[in-house]
Design a protein around this motif. Structure first.
Motif, PDB file in Angstrom:
ATOM      1  N   SER A  29      -0.260  13.247 -26.727  1.00 51.34           N
ATOM      2  CA  SER A  29       0.452  14.187 -25.858  1.00 51.34           C
ATOM      3  C   SER A  29       1.876  13.717 -25.575  1.00 51.34           C
ATOM      4  N   LEU A  30       2.031  12.433 -25.324  1.00 50.83           N
ATOM      5  CA  LEU A  30       3.375  11.893 -25.079  1.00 50.83           C
ATOM      6  C   LEU A  30       4.257  12.028 -26.315  1.00 50.83           C
ATOM      7  N   LEU A  31       3.704  11.725 -27.471  1.00 51.36           N
ATOM      8  CA  LEU A  31       4.460  11.827 -28.714  1.00 51.36           C
ATOM      9  C   LEU A  31       4.888  13.276 -28.973  1.00 51.36           C
ATOM     10  N   LEU A  32       3.977  14.218 -28.819  1.00 55.37           N
ATOM     11  CA  LEU A  32       4.310  15.627 -29.028  1.00 55.37           C
ATOM     12  C   LEU A  32       5.329  16.116 -28.001  1.00 55.37           C
ATOM     13  N   SER A  33       5.228  15.648 -26.770  1.00 60.25           N
ATOM     14  CA  SER A  33       6.191  16.030 -25.741  1.00 60.25           C
ATOM     15  C   SER A  33       7.591  15.554 -26.094  1.00 60.25           C
ATOM     16  N   ILE A  34       7.713  14.336 -26.571  1.00 62.23           N
ATOM     17  CA  ILE A  34       9.021  13.804 -26.955  1.00 62.23           C
ATOM     18  C   ILE A  34       9.597  14.582 -28.132  1.00 62.23           C
ATOM     19  N   ILE A  39      13.394  18.756 -30.188  1.00 63.09           N
ATOM     20  CA  ILE A  39      13.630  19.994 -30.935  1.00 63.09           C
ATOM     21  C   ILE A  39      14.318  21.028 -30.055  1.00 63.09           C
ATOM     22  N   PHE A  40      13.817  21.227 -28.825  1.00 62.10           N
ATOM     23  CA  PHE A  40      14.424  22.220 -27.936  1.00 62.10           C
ATOM     24  C   PHE A  40      15.840  21.817 -27.528  1.00 62.10           C
ATOM     25  N   TYR A  41      16.081  20.518 -27.343  1.00 61.31           N
ATOM     26  CA  TYR A  41      17.432  20.050 -27.035  1.00 61.31           C
ATOM     27  C   TYR A  41      18.386  20.376 -28.184  1.00 61.31           C
ATOM     28  N   LEU A  42      17.947  20.108 -29.422  1.00 66.75           N
ATOM     29  CA  LEU A  42      18.802  20.385 -30.577  1.00 66.75           C
ATOM     30  C   LEU A  42      19.059  21.881 -30.743  1.00 66.75           C
ATOM     31  N   PHE A  99      22.896  23.380 -30.585  1.00 69.84           N
ATOM     32  CA  PHE A  99      23.546  24.092 -31.682  1.00 69.84           C
ATOM     33  C   PHE A  99      23.727  25.566 -31.391  1.00 69.84           C
ATOM     34  N   LYS A 100      23.078  26.089 -30.365  1.00 71.70           N
ATOM     35  CA  LYS A 100      23.226  27.501 -30.010  1.00 71.70           C
ATOM     36  C   LYS A 100      24.542  27.766 -29.292  1.00 71.70           C
ATOM     37  N   LYS A 101      25.121  26.731 -28.699  1.00 73.64           N
ATOM     38  CA  LYS A 101      26.377  26.899 -27.950  1.00 73.64           C
ATOM     39  C   LYS A 101      27.538  27.161 -28.843  1.00 73.64           C
TER      40      LYS A 101
END
Length: 72
Positions: A53-58, A63-66, A70-72
């Motif tokens: 769970s910790l690994l998937l959360s990181i 992914i969401f940060y990237l 890049f959306k900006k």
């Protein structure tokens, strides 16, 4: 109506990706990492996949940060 079609395509692609990750993740050993707690008794099995769970959360946070970067 075209917007609904786009949303459905995105949801479908996300589900396919998630399904593929489950198949690949099982082969790579996700769910049995050190730190995952598995209790097996005679009639049941109880699993606490803490490390997974910790690994998937990181990974998802990255992914969401990237995507946001890049959306900006």
């Amino acid at each position: 109506m075209a917007d609904i079609g786009k949303v459905l395509l995105i949801i479908g692609a996300a589900l396919i990706t998630i399904g593929a990750l489950f198949v690949i993740g099982g082969k790579l050993g996700l769910g049995s990492l050190p730190g995952d707690i598995i209790i097996k008794k005679k009639n049941y099995t109880l699993a606490f996949p803490i490390a997974t769970s910790l690994l998937l959360s990181i990974v998802l946070s990255l992914i969401f940060y990237l995507i946001r970067y890049f959306k900006k």
